[in-house]
Design a protein around this motif. Structure first.
Motif, PDB file in Angstrom:
ATOM      1  N   MET A   1       0.836  -1.168   0.000  1.00 42.55           N
ATOM      2  CA  MET A   1       0.000   0.000   0.000  1.00 42.55           C
ATOM      3  C   MET A   1       0.882   1.233   0.000  1.00 42.55           C
ATOM      4  O   MET A   1       1.832   1.322   0.747  1.00 42.55           O
ATOM      5  CB  MET A   1      -0.899  -0.052   1.236  1.00 42.55           C
ATOM      6  N   SER A   2       0.546   2.196  -0.795  1.00 42.63           N
ATOM      7  CA  SER A   2       1.374   3.397  -0.893  1.00 42.63           C
ATOM      8  C   SER A   2       1.001   4.398   0.199  1.00 42.63           C
ATOM      9  O   SER A   2      -0.071   4.324   0.807  1.00 42.63           O
ATOM     10  CB  SER A   2       1.185   4.052  -2.258  1.00 42.63           C
ATOM     11  N   ALA A   3       1.893   5.361   0.425  1.00 42.67           N
ATOM     12  CA  ALA A   3       1.647   6.400   1.424  1.00 42.67           C
ATOM     13  C   ALA A   3       0.413   7.213   1.037  1.00 42.67           C
ATOM     14  O   ALA A   3      -0.330   7.676   1.894  1.00 42.67           O
ATOM     15  CB  ALA A   3       2.860   7.296   1.557  1.00 42.67           C
ATOM     16  N   LYS A   4       0.190   7.351  -0.272  1.00 36.73           N
ATOM     17  CA  LYS A   4      -0.979   8.106  -0.747  1.00 36.73           C
ATOM     18  C   LYS A   4      -2.268   7.414  -0.294  1.00 36.73           C
ATOM     19  O   LYS A   4      -3.210   8.060   0.152  1.00 36.73           O
ATOM     20  CB  LYS A   4      -0.944   8.222  -2.265  1.00 36.73           C
ATOM     21  N   ASN A   5      -2.319   6.074  -0.411  1.00 35.42           N
ATOM     22  CA  ASN A   5      -3.508   5.337   0.007  1.00 35.42           C
ATOM     23  C   ASN A   5      -3.752   5.471   1.514  1.00 35.42           C
ATOM     24  O   ASN A   5      -4.895   5.495   1.963  1.00 35.42           O
ATOM     25  CB  ASN A   5      -3.393   3.862  -0.361  1.00 35.42           C
ATOM     26  N   LEU A   6      -2.694   5.536   2.304  1.00 34.10           N
ATOM     27  CA  LEU A   6      -2.838   5.631   3.745  1.00 34.10           C
ATOM     28  C   LEU A   6      -3.344   6.991   4.189  1.00 34.10           C
ATOM     29  O   LEU A   6      -3.934   7.116   5.262  1.00 34.10           O
ATOM     30  CB  LEU A   6      -1.509   5.323   4.433  1.00 34.10           C
ATOM     31  N   SER A   7      -3.108   8.011   3.373  1.00 37.89           N
ATOM     32  CA  SER A   7      -3.532   9.350   3.764  1.00 37.89           C
ATOM     33  C   SER A   7      -4.983   9.630   3.381  1.00 37.89           C
ATOM     34  O   SER A   7      -5.545  10.630   3.814  1.00 37.89           O
ATOM     35  CB  SER A   7      -2.616  10.411   3.134  1.00 37.89           C
ATOM     36  N   ASN A   8      -5.597   8.774   2.578  1.00 37.98           N
ATOM     37  CA  ASN A   8      -6.998   8.966   2.219  1.00 37.98           C
ATOM     38  C   ASN A   8      -7.879   8.741   3.437  1.00 37.98           C
ATOM     39  O   ASN A   8      -7.688   7.810   4.190  1.00 37.98           O
ATOM     40  CB  ASN A   8      -7.423   7.992   1.110  1.00 37.98           C
ATOM     41  N   THR A   9      -8.856   9.590   3.623  1.00 34.33           N
ATOM     42  CA  THR A   9      -9.798   9.405   4.719  1.00 34.33           C
ATOM     43  C   THR A   9     -11.109   8.878   4.159  1.00 34.33           C
ATOM     44  O   THR A   9     -11.466   9.121   3.007  1.00 34.33           O
ATOM     45  CB  THR A   9     -10.043  10.726   5.465  1.00 34.33           C
ATOM     46  N   SER A  10     -11.809   8.185   5.008  1.00 37.45           N
ATOM     47  CA  SER A  10     -13.092   7.619   4.608  1.00 37.45           C
ATOM     48  C   SER A  10     -14.102   8.742   4.390  1.00 37.45           C
ATOM     49  O   SER A  10     -14.134   9.721   5.129  1.00 37.45           O
ATOM     50  CB  SER A  10     -13.605   6.680   5.704  1.00 37.45           C
ATOM     51  N   ARG A  11     -14.913   8.580   3.374  1.00 41.08           N
ATOM     52  CA  ARG A  11     -15.970   9.552   3.132  1.00 41.08           C
ATOM     53  C   ARG A  11     -17.302   9.045   3.683  1.00 41.08           C
ATOM     54  O   ARG A  11     -18.340   9.602   3.407  1.00 41.08           O
ATOM     55  CB  ARG A  11     -16.083   9.847   1.640  1.00 41.08           C
ATOM     56  N   THR A  12     -17.232   7.989   4.480  1.00 38.16           N
ATOM     57  CA  THR A  12     -18.435   7.436   5.083  1.00 38.16           C
ATOM     58  C   THR A  12     -18.954   8.386   6.151  1.00 38.16           C
ATOM     59  O   THR A  12     -18.189   8.903   6.962  1.00 38.16           O
ATOM     60  CB  THR A  12     -18.133   6.069   5.731  1.00 38.16           C
ATOM     61  N   ASN A  13     -20.245   8.609   6.141  1.00 42.75           N
ATOM     62  CA  ASN A  13     -20.874   9.456   7.153  1.00 42.75           C
ATOM     63  C   ASN A  13     -21.223   8.560   8.341  1.00 42.75           C
ATOM     64  O   ASN A  13     -22.321   8.021   8.439  1.00 42.75           O
ATOM     65  CB  ASN A  13     -22.123  10.130   6.575  1.00 42.75           C
ATOM     66  N   TRP A  14     -20.267   8.378   9.252  1.00 43.14           N
ATOM     67  CA  TRP A  14     -20.437   7.468  10.368  1.00 43.14           C
ATOM     68  C   TRP A  14     -21.555   7.916  11.293  1.00 43.14           C
ATOM     69  O   TRP A  14     -22.277   7.097  11.864  1.00 43.14           O
ATOM     70  CB  TRP A  14     -19.123   7.320  11.137  1.00 43.14           C
ATOM     71  N   GLU A  15     -21.708   9.199  11.468  1.00 42.44           N
ATOM     72  CA  GLU A  15     -22.772   9.714  12.337  1.00 42.44           C
ATOM     73  C   GLU A  15     -24.140   9.320  11.798  1.00 42.44           C
ATOM     74  O   GLU A  15     -25.008   8.867  12.544  1.00 42.44           O
ATOM     75  CB  GLU A  15     -22.651  11.231  12.462  1.00 42.44           C
ATOM     76  N   ALA A  16     -24.328   9.449  10.495  1.00 41.97           N
ATOM     77  CA  ALA A  16     -25.606   9.071   9.888  1.00 41.97           C
ATOM     78  C   ALA A  16     -25.844   7.572  10.021  1.00 41.97           C
ATOM     79  O   ALA A  16     -26.975   7.132  10.266  1.00 41.97           O
ATOM     80  CB  ALA A  16     -25.633   9.489   8.420  1.00 41.97           C
ATOM     81  N   LEU A  17     -24.783   6.768   9.868  1.00 40.25           N
ATOM     82  CA  LEU A  17     -24.934   5.318  10.015  1.00 40.25           C
ATOM     83  C   LEU A  17     -25.334   4.932  11.436  1.00 40.25           C
ATOM     84  O   LEU A  17     -26.160   4.048  11.639  1.00 40.25           O
ATOM     85  CB  LEU A  17     -23.629   4.608   9.644  1.00 40.25           C
ATOM     86  N   GLU A  18     -24.735   5.586  12.417  1.00 43.98           N
ATOM     87  CA  GLU A  18     -25.069   5.279  13.810  1.00 43.98           C
ATOM     88  C   GLU A  18     -26.509   5.633  14.137  1.00 43.98           C
ATOM     89  O   GLU A  18     -27.157   4.961  14.948  1.00 43.98           O
ATOM     90  CB  GLU A  18     -24.111   6.001  14.749  1.00 43.98           C
ATOM     91  N   GLU A  19     -27.042   6.656  13.501  1.00 44.35           N
ATOM     92  CA  GLU A  19     -28.417   7.090  13.766  1.00 44.35           C
ATOM     93  C   GLU A  19     -29.438   6.283  12.962  1.00 44.35           C
ATOM     94  O   GLU A  19     -30.624   6.333  13.270  1.00 44.35           O
ATOM     95  CB  GLU A  19     -28.565   8.575  13.444  1.00 44.35           C
ATOM     96  N   MET A  20     -28.988   5.525  11.968  1.00 40.09           N
ATOM     97  CA  MET A  20     -29.901   4.793  11.087  1.00 40.09           C
ATOM     98  C   MET A  20     -30.577   3.639  11.820  1.00 40.09           C
ATOM     99  O   MET A  20     -29.941   2.921  12.574  1.00 40.09           O
ATOM    100  CB  MET A  20     -29.128   4.246   9.873  1.00 40.09           C
ATOM    101  N   GLU A  21     -31.868   3.483  11.609  1.00 39.36           N
ATOM    102  CA  GLU A  21     -32.630   2.358  12.145  1.00 39.36           C
ATOM    103  C   GLU A  21     -32.355   1.132  11.275  1.00 39.36           C
ATOM    104  O   GLU A  21     -32.037   1.255  10.093  1.00 39.36           O
ATOM    105  CB  GLU A  21     -34.126   2.673  12.129  1.00 39.36           C
ATOM    106  N   ASP A  22     -32.484  -0.064  11.852  1.00 38.83           N
ATOM    107  CA  ASP A  22     -32.258  -1.297  11.103  1.00 38.83           C
ATOM    108  C   ASP A  22     -33.133  -1.364   9.847  1.00 38.83           C
ATOM    109  O   ASP A  22     -32.708  -1.867   8.807  1.00 38.83           O
ATOM    110  CB  ASP A  22     -32.525  -2.520  11.973  1.00 38.83           C
ATOM    111  N   GLU A  23     -34.357  -0.870   9.945  1.00 39.88           N
ATOM    112  CA  GLU A  23     -35.282  -0.914   8.803  1.00 39.88           C
ATOM    113  C   GLU A  23     -34.779  -0.068   7.636  1.00 39.88           C
ATOM    114  O   GLU A  23     -35.182  -0.276   6.494  1.00 39.88           O
ATOM    115  CB  GLU A  23     -36.672  -0.427   9.217  1.00 39.88           C
ATOM    116  N   GLY A  24     -33.884   0.871   7.910  1.00 45.25           N
ATOM    117  CA  GLY A  24     -33.376   1.743   6.864  1.00 45.25           C
ATOM    118  C   GLY A  24     -32.191   1.167   6.100  1.00 45.25           C
ATOM    119  O   GLY A  24     -31.702   1.773   5.151  1.00 45.25           O
ATOM    120  N   ILE A  25     -31.724  -0.011   6.482  1.00 44.49           N
ATOM    121  CA  ILE A  25     -30.564  -0.621   5.825  1.00 44.49           C
ATOM    122  C   ILE A  25     -31.030  -1.399   4.608  1.00 44.49           C
ATOM    123  O   ILE A  25     -31.950  -2.208   4.676  1.00 44.49           O
ATOM    124  CB  ILE A  25     -29.805  -1.549   6.799  1.00 44.49           C
ATOM    125  N   ASP A  26     -30.383  -1.147   3.475  1.00 47.05           N
ATOM    126  CA  ASP A  26     -30.733  -1.816   2.211  1.00 47.05           C
ATOM    127  C   ASP A  26     -29.897  -3.081   2.059  1.00 47.05           C
ATOM    128  O   ASP A  26     -28.696  -3.024   1.875  1.00 47.05           O
ATOM    129  CB  ASP A  26     -30.472  -0.874   1.036  1.00 47.05           C
TER     130      ASP A  26
END
Length: 92
Positions: A1-26
């Protein structure tokens, strides 16, 4: 893995995922698990974990825990002496 790959941050909205109800998961892109899947499945337990899967009666475990020292080492020592002694016992 290159240094460039390690510096990328996730674009996942973790806060939104934590607030999501099970019924909202596809789950539409995940195939259902069938009886055939479980018939063919194999349980694999890593060796270090498998060594801890011996079931010991609660009263027996308590007795070993009440002894001085490490109860796991004591159990192992008793079993080893049993094996080295030929493993013969009238009630086994």
């Amino acid at each position: 893995m290159s240094a460039k790959n390690l510096s990328n941050t996730s674009r996942t909205n973790w806060e939104a995922l934590e607030e999501m109800e099970d019924e909202g998961i596809d789950y539409s892109d995940i195939p259902p698990l069938t009886a055939e899947f479980f018939d063919r499945a194999t349980l694999r337990i890593p060796a270090p974990q498998a060594q801890r899967l011996v079931q010991i009666d609660p009263d027996v475990l308590k007795w070993f825990q009440d002894q001085t020292g490490e109860h796991r080492a004591l159990i192992n020592s008793v079993l080893r002496r049993y094996i080295e002694g030929g493993g013969e016992h009238s009630s086994v």
